[in-house]
Structures are given as structure tokens and as C-alpha cells.
Design a protein around this motif. Structure first.
Motif, PDB file in Angstrom:
ATOM      1  N   ARG A 283      -6.176   2.853   0.324  1.00  0.00           N
ATOM      2  CA  ARG A 283      -5.089   3.369  -0.371  1.00  0.00           C
ATOM      3  C   ARG A 283      -4.745   2.560  -1.687  1.00  0.00           C
ATOM      4  N   TYR A 284      -4.885   1.388  -1.815  1.00  0.00           N
ATOM      5  CA  TYR A 284      -4.684   0.524  -2.933  1.00  0.00           C
ATOM      6  C   TYR A 284      -5.777  -0.289  -3.598  1.00  0.00           C
ATOM      7  N   GLY A 285      -6.741  -0.391  -2.827  1.00  0.00           N
ATOM      8  CA  GLY A 285      -7.935  -1.347  -3.425  1.00  0.00           C
ATOM      9  C   GLY A 285      -7.744  -2.836  -3.506  1.00  0.00           C
ATOM     10  N   THR A 286      -6.700  -3.216  -2.975  1.00  0.00           N
ATOM     11  CA  THR A 286      -6.477  -4.389  -2.853  1.00  0.00           C
ATOM     12  C   THR A 286      -5.409  -4.861  -1.607  1.00  0.00           C
ATOM     13  N   ASP A 287      -5.666  -6.249  -0.854  1.00  0.00           N
ATOM     14  CA  ASP A 287      -5.120  -6.485   0.201  1.00  0.00           C
ATOM     15  C   ASP A 287      -3.541  -7.207  -0.283  1.00  0.00           C
ATOM     16  N   LYS A 288      -3.168  -6.929  -1.422  1.00  0.00           N
ATOM     17  CA  LYS A 288      -1.382  -7.384  -1.788  1.00  0.00           C
ATOM     18  C   LYS A 288      -0.936  -6.361  -2.637  1.00  0.00           C
ATOM     19  N   PRO A 289      -0.918  -5.215  -1.944  1.00  0.00           N
ATOM     20  CA  PRO A 289      -0.560  -3.796  -2.827  1.00  0.00           C
ATOM     21  C   PRO A 289       1.055  -3.917  -3.146  1.00  0.00           C
ATOM     22  N   ASP A 290       1.263  -3.366  -4.306  1.00  0.00           N
ATOM     23  CA  ASP A 290       2.695  -3.236  -4.663  1.00  0.00           C
ATOM     24  C   ASP A 290       2.825  -1.643  -4.618  1.00  0.00           C
ATOM     25  N   ARG A 291       3.783  -1.437  -3.728  1.00  0.00           N
ATOM     26  CA  ARG A 291       4.219  -0.085  -3.437  1.00  0.00           C
ATOM     27  C   ARG A 291       5.276   0.364  -4.038  1.00  0.00           C
ATOM     28  N   ARG A 292       5.637  -0.407  -5.017  1.00  0.00           N
ATOM     29  CA  ARG A 292       6.908   0.294  -5.763  1.00  0.00           C
ATOM     30  C   ARG A 292       6.737   1.474  -6.748  1.00  0.00           C
ATOM     31  N   PHE A 293       5.517   1.861  -6.849  1.00  0.00           N
ATOM     32  CA  PHE A 293       5.189   3.142  -7.519  1.00  0.00           C
ATOM     33  C   PHE A 293       4.099   3.904  -6.659  1.00  0.00           C
ATOM     34  N   ILE A 418       7.215   1.305 -12.457  1.00  0.00           N
ATOM     35  CA  ILE A 418       7.554   0.508 -11.208  1.00  0.00           C
ATOM     36  C   ILE A 418       9.078   0.378 -11.269  1.00  0.00           C
ATOM     37  N   ASP A 419       9.681   0.704  -9.931  1.00  0.00           N
ATOM     38  CA  ASP A 419      11.192   0.460  -9.568  1.00  0.00           C
ATOM     39  C   ASP A 419      11.331  -0.751  -9.421  1.00  0.00           C
ATOM     40  N   GLU A 420      11.991  -1.491 -10.755  1.00  0.00           N
ATOM     41  CA  GLU A 420      12.330  -2.852 -10.499  1.00  0.00           C
ATOM     42  C   GLU A 420      13.440  -3.263  -9.847  1.00  0.00           C
ATOM     43  N   GLU A 421      14.236  -2.378  -9.176  1.00  0.00           N
ATOM     44  CA  GLU A 421      15.425  -2.917  -8.341  1.00  0.00           C
ATOM     45  C   GLU A 421      15.164  -2.607  -7.113  1.00  0.00           C
ATOM     46  N   LYS A 422      13.728  -2.418  -6.647  1.00  0.00           N
ATOM     47  CA  LYS A 422      13.255  -2.279  -5.355  1.00  0.00           C
ATOM     48  C   LYS A 422      12.722  -3.461  -4.788  1.00  0.00           C
ATOM     49  N   TRP A 423      12.556  -3.912  -3.302  1.00  0.00           N
ATOM     50  CA  TRP A 423      11.929  -4.728  -2.989  1.00  0.00           C
ATOM     51  C   TRP A 423      11.011  -4.387  -1.921  1.00  0.00           C
ATOM     52  N   ASP A 424       9.710  -4.454  -2.178  1.00  0.00           N
ATOM     53  CA  ASP A 424       8.506  -4.065  -1.485  1.00  0.00           C
ATOM     54  C   ASP A 424       7.945  -5.248  -0.553  1.00  0.00           C
ATOM     55  N   ILE A 425       8.505  -5.206   0.747  1.00  0.00           N
ATOM     56  CA  ILE A 425       7.885  -6.327   1.731  1.00  0.00           C
ATOM     57  C   ILE A 425       6.889  -5.725   2.638  1.00  0.00           C
ATOM     58  N   ALA A 484      -5.027 -12.521  12.232  1.00  0.00           N
ATOM     59  CA  ALA A 484      -4.307 -13.128  11.090  1.00  0.00           C
ATOM     60  C   ALA A 484      -3.373 -12.094  10.221  1.00  0.00           C
ATOM     61  N   TYR A 485      -2.477 -12.673   9.379  1.00  0.00           N
ATOM     62  CA  TYR A 485      -1.203 -11.906   8.989  1.00  0.00           C
ATOM     63  C   TYR A 485      -1.057 -12.494   7.445  1.00  0.00           C
ATOM     64  N   ASP A 486      -0.781 -11.604   6.565  1.00  0.00           N
ATOM     65  CA  ASP A 486      -0.385 -12.280   5.139  1.00  0.00           C
ATOM     66  C   ASP A 486       0.965 -11.492   4.910  1.00  0.00           C
ATOM     67  N   LEU A 487       1.907 -12.151   4.374  1.00  0.00           N
ATOM     68  CA  LEU A 487       3.179 -11.539   3.817  1.00  0.00           C
ATOM     69  C   LEU A 487       3.057 -11.258   2.354  1.00  0.00           C
ATOM     70  N   VAL A 488       3.313  -9.936   1.993  1.00  0.00           N
ATOM     71  CA  VAL A 488       3.175  -9.655   0.637  1.00  0.00           C
ATOM     72  C   VAL A 488       4.655  -9.005  -0.129  1.00  0.00           C
ATOM     73  N   ILE A 489       5.131  -9.626  -1.030  1.00  0.00           N
ATOM     74  CA  ILE A 489       6.031  -9.172  -1.617  1.00  0.00           C
ATOM     75  C   ILE A 489       6.209  -8.652  -3.130  1.00  0.00           C
ATOM     76  N   ASN A 490       6.132  -7.449  -3.492  1.00  0.00           N
ATOM     77  CA  ASN A 490       6.178  -6.698  -4.851  1.00  0.00           C
ATOM     78  C   ASN A 490       4.647  -6.884  -5.402  1.00  0.00           C
ATOM     79  N   GLY A 491       3.709  -7.112  -4.384  1.00  0.00           N
ATOM     80  CA  GLY A 491       2.308  -7.023  -4.871  1.00  0.00           C
ATOM     81  C   GLY A 491       1.649  -8.427  -5.031  1.00  0.00           C
TER      82      GLY A 491
END
Length: 597
Positions: A283-293, A418-425, A484-491
Motif C-alpha cells: 500500500r505504501y512501498g515502504t516499511d515505515k509509512p506515513d499515513r497522515r495523507f 500532510i495533516d501536521e496536527e495528526k499523530w500516526d502511530i 519482529a516488530y517495528d514502531l513507526v511514528i509519522n513515517g
């Protein structure tokens, strides 16, 4: 005089009281007979008033003050006269009537003003970091970091974790990034390595029965630098025994939530989202996606599988894919599309196809090569409407994902999506355990070689070791998922961990697949392997990149602004001049002779 109060702490309770303040002169304003001094310290700023008619001696001293002089002031707190209050300042309702001033030190002309609004080059800021840290935003960054340490320690200690320091001079294990090496004076020709992480030691601590360990630790990697990387960085390192993924994820979510709540006043929604590696890549082409848009990637390979358009057909016939993005509501000009195409080619794509929907018509150089059915199927799959622009990329899956994920982020920033007010975690889970490295001709670890595979996938690894056909082996191993598990915040990836291998037999199996011989494994990881043979408990852990996490929370583009004394992108410290040459005597003691070419 001895300080009795911080400047920024003057309040209602101090009215009528004598106080002694120490700090730096922020500004001086002489109004003829009355001098106003903005005095600043770590906690903030307060106005000091010195009146010539009340105390001529103090007035004369105040008249000599300049910016950044260090002074001590004795005076009485009073309310500011009506109409002179400053509601923007924490102490803006009060002032100190100063009647005794002592100059503790003067200050040479400044290389740049300490006032926040003054733009200064980063090189100059880092050279005079002691001045840069006096600026309000930088001071707040450092205090923000200090408070984060207290929250982390309190949260983990309350959960039964023990803080343990691990060695800084250790053994080189060059399986990851490049090590920083330290020559041994007592053992000529031998070297210590500075730790890239405490990974092996924290696993040994689990074998030792510590059970729950944490450490806020410096790690060092000799790698190319970017805005979000430093040669030395700080991790929040965590390891736990007799647990699985859920336990680590739960404590991690509590820790991050506490940081957001106490530092930013934000209540994060828990549990955090979880998405598989396969899904985020699709869906995003990366393993650290930014979903604020939006701008999600859409695979249209199936819709075009019978196409006669050779640019697409040749890719699909060789196992590639055609994916695209619908730039909803963005009707890009030909120049803008040409710029995107050029960027795609710089990233490794052969080109970029596009289709615009304008005034009920399709505008595109490629629709003439597609049938009406193919065009309609493609537009329907992309959810295209009037005013949209669709971009398409055809190549190997890896190249397409790399190109479109990069363009996706560029477009979002360029057009303010990008919705700068949003936290995507979110958590990214179900990573591949190993992947085939075409250049090296062997498997490599996606995380590290101590990551455990899913229990149900272990038979595939056993079968792969018996497989004679290399293609069968690659197919089998590539399907094995890691715990394994990675935590991603805002991409941005801010943390990663896994369940570890605690069974020596399974660890040997992984080394065999990685083409690491028993001798090599003993040389690199012997002390860990030895520990695993002596009753190692099941264990798992995680490490957070604290610099990156805090930079994201502060809304900063560079981690250098949350580090007191960082290096530049070239790995240089402008403040101290490090790295630097050392004397011939020092080199001789270390049995080192420099080689110049």
C-alpha cells in the motif's frame, strides 16, 4: 550574594520579598533615569528595574551592562504598574526593583545574537554551541529531553525493570554497520569496538536471570550521516524474560503513551494499529509509512496483464509490476509531471506514465496504446474522478515501491497534503526473517541473526537446509516470517525489536542459512552462544531511538537539535574540532603508524 530564586520562577508568592537573582543580561533599555534589564536564567526571564533616584550606585552599574553579561541582582518583587504587564511572559505580571548589582563576568561581542528570531547557520551554531543552547528553543529541547529520561526511568522501574550498564569497550561483531575501533595499548595489534547496541549483553543478562533490563545507552556506528543519524546516538534499550511479542508491545505502548501524555499533554489511542510488512509494502512501498495523507499505491498489473503496450507488457512478462497513485484533486501541469518523471528516473525507474482527467476527457501520452477496456479497468481500480492525476510506474516490485514511496512523500510535502496536527502511530509486524542478497549471493538478516522465526515456520527452515535446488531454498526461506516488530511514528521508525532465539540448535540453523560457519560464529558471538547453552530463558526486547523520537515529538527536522553537542553531517564536532590528529608519541604507544596515500 547567593541566589535565592530562579528568574523564571518569580510569582505571586514573592510579592514584597527580597530576592537574589543570578543570570545573563538578555536586554538592557535605558529610559533616562530608569534602566530596565531583562534577566535570564535556565527557568526563564524577569524584568529588573533600576531607578537612579532610588539607588545611584546600582544605576551606574546597570548603565554599563551589555548583552550576555553575567550578573547577580538583589531587589524586591512588586507588581508591574497597570498597562505595563506582559501576558506572554510567565513572570510578566511582576518585576524586581533592583538596588544591588554585581557583575560576575563580562561577555565579548557575540558571533550571533542569542535572540530566537535571528537566523544563524548550523556550522556557526555548533561552533558556539554554548551560546546556541542559551536560545529559548534549544534550552527547551534539552529540558524536554531531561524530562523524558525521568518518565522513562519511572515507567520502567515501576514495572519491575532493573537499569544495568553494559560495556563500552567490547568485541567487534561486523554483521551490521561499520564499527568504531579503539586500538589496545596493552595488546598490540588488537582492537576494542565501541558498541553499536547492547544486543548481545542484554541477552546475556537474561541468561543471568536479571529478568527485566533497561538502559538509556549511547550507541556508536561509523556510517554515513543524515539529518536523522549521528555517529553516536541514544537508545532506550529494553529486554524481558519469559515473555512474547504481546508483552513487549504492551510495555512499549505504555512507555510511549506516558511520554506523549506528560510531555505534550496528548492522550494516544491504544492499542496502536498493527499492519503486516507485506501490506505496508503493497500500500505504501515502504516499511515505515506515513499515513497522515492518502496517495496509497495501487497495483494494476492484473488489469493490464493482456496489454499490447510494450512498456508495460515487457515488465509484466519478466515478473515485474505496474503500480500507481491517484493524486486526488491534483491536476498537475505538464512541467510538474516532467519534474516527477525526472525524479523517478533519478530513483532508478525507466520513466513515469501519467493520465489526467480534465473536462471529461483523458489527457495522456499512453492511452492511445491501451484498449478502452484496459483504460476503464485501470481508472476504476484507481478510483479516478474528474480533476485527478494518475501516475504509473512499471518495473520490478522493489524498484516500483522505492520510486512511488519516495514520490508519494515528495508530493505530499510539496502540495501540503500532510495533516501536521495528526499523530500516526503503528506497529509493522510479520517481517521476513531473512532475505536473499543478490550481490553477496547469500541470505542476510532483515533485523539481526538473533531474531526468532515464527514457530510454525521452523520446518521450512529445516527443509531449506536439506534443499539441493537453490531456487527451492530461496523460495522456502523467503516465506519464513520473523517474530519482529517495528514502531513507526509519522513515517519514521522510532523503535524495533523481536523475540530472540534462546535455543542453541535453532541459532545454529540460522547461522547455517546465513553461511556463517561454526568457527566464524564462535569468533564473533562465542560468549553469547556459550551463554545460550547454559539454561537461556525465552526472551524478547526492543530498542527505541531516543534522539529521533524526541525530535519527532518536538516537531524538529533534525535530531541534532535534541542533542546537546552533536556532530555535523560530516561527523565533525565544530565546538571541539574532533576528530583531530594526535601526537606521534600517542600513536607509538598504540603501535599505530598512519598510512597516507
Amino acid at each position: 550574594m547567593k541566589r535565592t530564586k530562579y528568574c523564571g520562577e518569580i510569582g505571586e508568592e514573592d510579592l514584597g520579598r527580597e530576592v537574589v537573582l543570578c543570570g545573563w543580561v538578555h536586554r538592557v533599555r535605558n529610559h533616562g533615569g530608569v534602566i530596565f534589564i531583562d534577566l535570564r536564567d535556565r527557568e526563564g526571564l524577569v524584568q529588573v528595574v533600576v531607578e537612579e533616584s532610588v539607588n545611584p550606585e546600582a544605576y551606574n552599574v546597570a548603565d554599563q551592562l551589555r548583552s550576555e553579561y553575567v550578573v547577580c541582582v538583589k531587589g524586591v518583587v512588586r507588581k508591574r504598574p497597570p498597562g505595563t504587564e506582559n501576558p506572554k511572559l510567565k513572570t510578566g505580571m511582576y518585576e524586581v526593583v533592583g538596588y544591588e548589582i554585581e557583575v560576575l563576568n563580562t561577555c565579548e561581542p557575540l558571533p550571533f545574537p542569542v535572540e530566537e528570531e535571528t537566523p544563524v547557520s548550523e556550522e556557526l551554531r555548533l561552533k558556539y554551541r554554548f551560546l546556541d543552547l542559551r536560545r529559548e528553543s534549544m534550552k527547551e529541547n534539552i529540558l524536554f529531553r531531561h524530562r523524558s529520561y525521568q518518565i522513562i526511568r519511572r515507567t520502567l522501574v515501576e514495572k519491575g525493570f532493573v537499569e544495568v550498564e553494559t560495556p563500552f569497550l567490547t568485541k567487534s561483531t561486523p554483521e551490521g554497520a561499520r564499527d568504531f575501533l579503539v586500538p589496545s595499548r596493552l595488546h598490540p595489534g588488537k582492537f576494542y569496538a565501541l558498541p553499536q547496541s547492547p544486543q548481545l549483553f542484554k541477552q546475556v543478562l537474561m541468561v543471568a536471570g536479571i529478568d527485566k533490563y533497561f538502559q538509556i545507552v549511547k550507541c556508536l556506528r561509523d556510517e554515513d550521516l543524515r539529518a536523522d543519524r549521528q555517529p553516536e546516538f541514544t537508545q532506550v534499550d529494553i529486554e524481558m524474560s519469559f515473555v512474547d511479542e504481546e508483552d513487549v508491545i504492551q510495555i512499549s505502548e505504555e512507555l510511549v503513551s506516558n511520554l506523549f501524555k506528560e510531555l505534550l499533554g496528548i492522550d494516544l489511542k491504544r492499542p496502536f494499529d498493527r499492519i503486516s510488512y507485506a501490506e505496508v509494502m503493497e500500500r505504501y512501498g515502504t516499511d515505515k509509512p506515513d499515513r497522515r495523507f492518502g496517495l496509497e499505491l495501487v497495483d494494476v498489473s492484473q488489469e493490464l496483464k493482456e496489454t499490447h503496450f510494450m512498456v508495460f507488457r515487457s515488465v509484466l512478462e519478466t515478473g515485474g509490476v505496474v503500480k500507481g497513485m491517484n493524486l486526488k484533486g491534483l491536476s498537475l501541469s505538464r512541467r510538474e509531471l516532467d519534474d516527477l518523471t525526472k525524479k523517478a528516473q533519478e530513483l532508478g525507474a525507466r520513466g513515469l506514465a501519467w493520465i489526467k482527467l480534465e473536462k471529461g476527457k483523458l489527457v495522456s501520452p499512453i492511452t492511445k496504446f491501451l484498449t478502452e477496456g484496459e483504460t476503464n479497468a485501470l481508472l476504476e481500480k484507481m478510483g479516478a474522478e474528474e480533476g485527478d492525476t494518475i501516475v504509473l510506474c512499471a518495473d520490478s516490485r522493489d524498484v516500483v515501491n522505492k520510486v512511488l514511496s519516495s514520490l508519494r512523500l515528495q508530493i505530499a510535502k510539496q502540495y501540503g497534503l500532510i495533516d501536521e496536527e495528526k499523530w500516526d502511530i503503528l506497529w509493522v509486524v510479520d517481517f521476513p526473517l531473512l532475505e536473499w542478497d543478490q550481490e553477496e549471493g547469500r541470505f542476510v538478516s532483515v533485523h539481526h541473526p538473533f531474531t526468532a522465526p515464527r514457530q510454525e515456520d521452523i520446518p521450512k527452515l529445516e527443509e531449506a537446509l536439506r534443499a539441493e535446488d537453490p531456487k527451492d531454498k530461496i523460495k522456502l526461506v523467503s516465506s519464513v516470517k520473523a517474530r519482529a516488530y517495528d514502531l513507526v511514528i509519522n513515517g519514521e521508525e522510532v523503535g524495533g525489536g523481536s523475540v530472540r532465539i534462546h535455543d542453541p540448535k535453532l541459532q545454529k540453523m540460522i547461522f547455517d542459512l546465513l553461511n556463517i560457519s561454526q568457527q566464524e560464529a564462535e569468533e564473533k558471538f562465542g560468549f553469547l552462544l556459550r551463554a545460550l547453552r547454559y539454561g537461556a530463558p525465552p526472551h524478547a526486547g526492543i530498542a527505541f531511538g531516543l534522539d529521533r523520537l524526541l525530535a519527532i515529538m518536538r516537531g524538529l527536522d533534525s535530531i541534532r537539535d535534541v542533542i546537546a553537542f552533536p556532530k555535523t553531517q560530516k561527523g565533525v564536532c565544530p565546538l571541539t574540532g574532533a576528530p583531530d590528529y594526535v601526537s606521534p608519541k600517542q600513536l607509538r604507544e598504540l603501535h599505530i603508524r598512519p598510512v597516507t596515500e
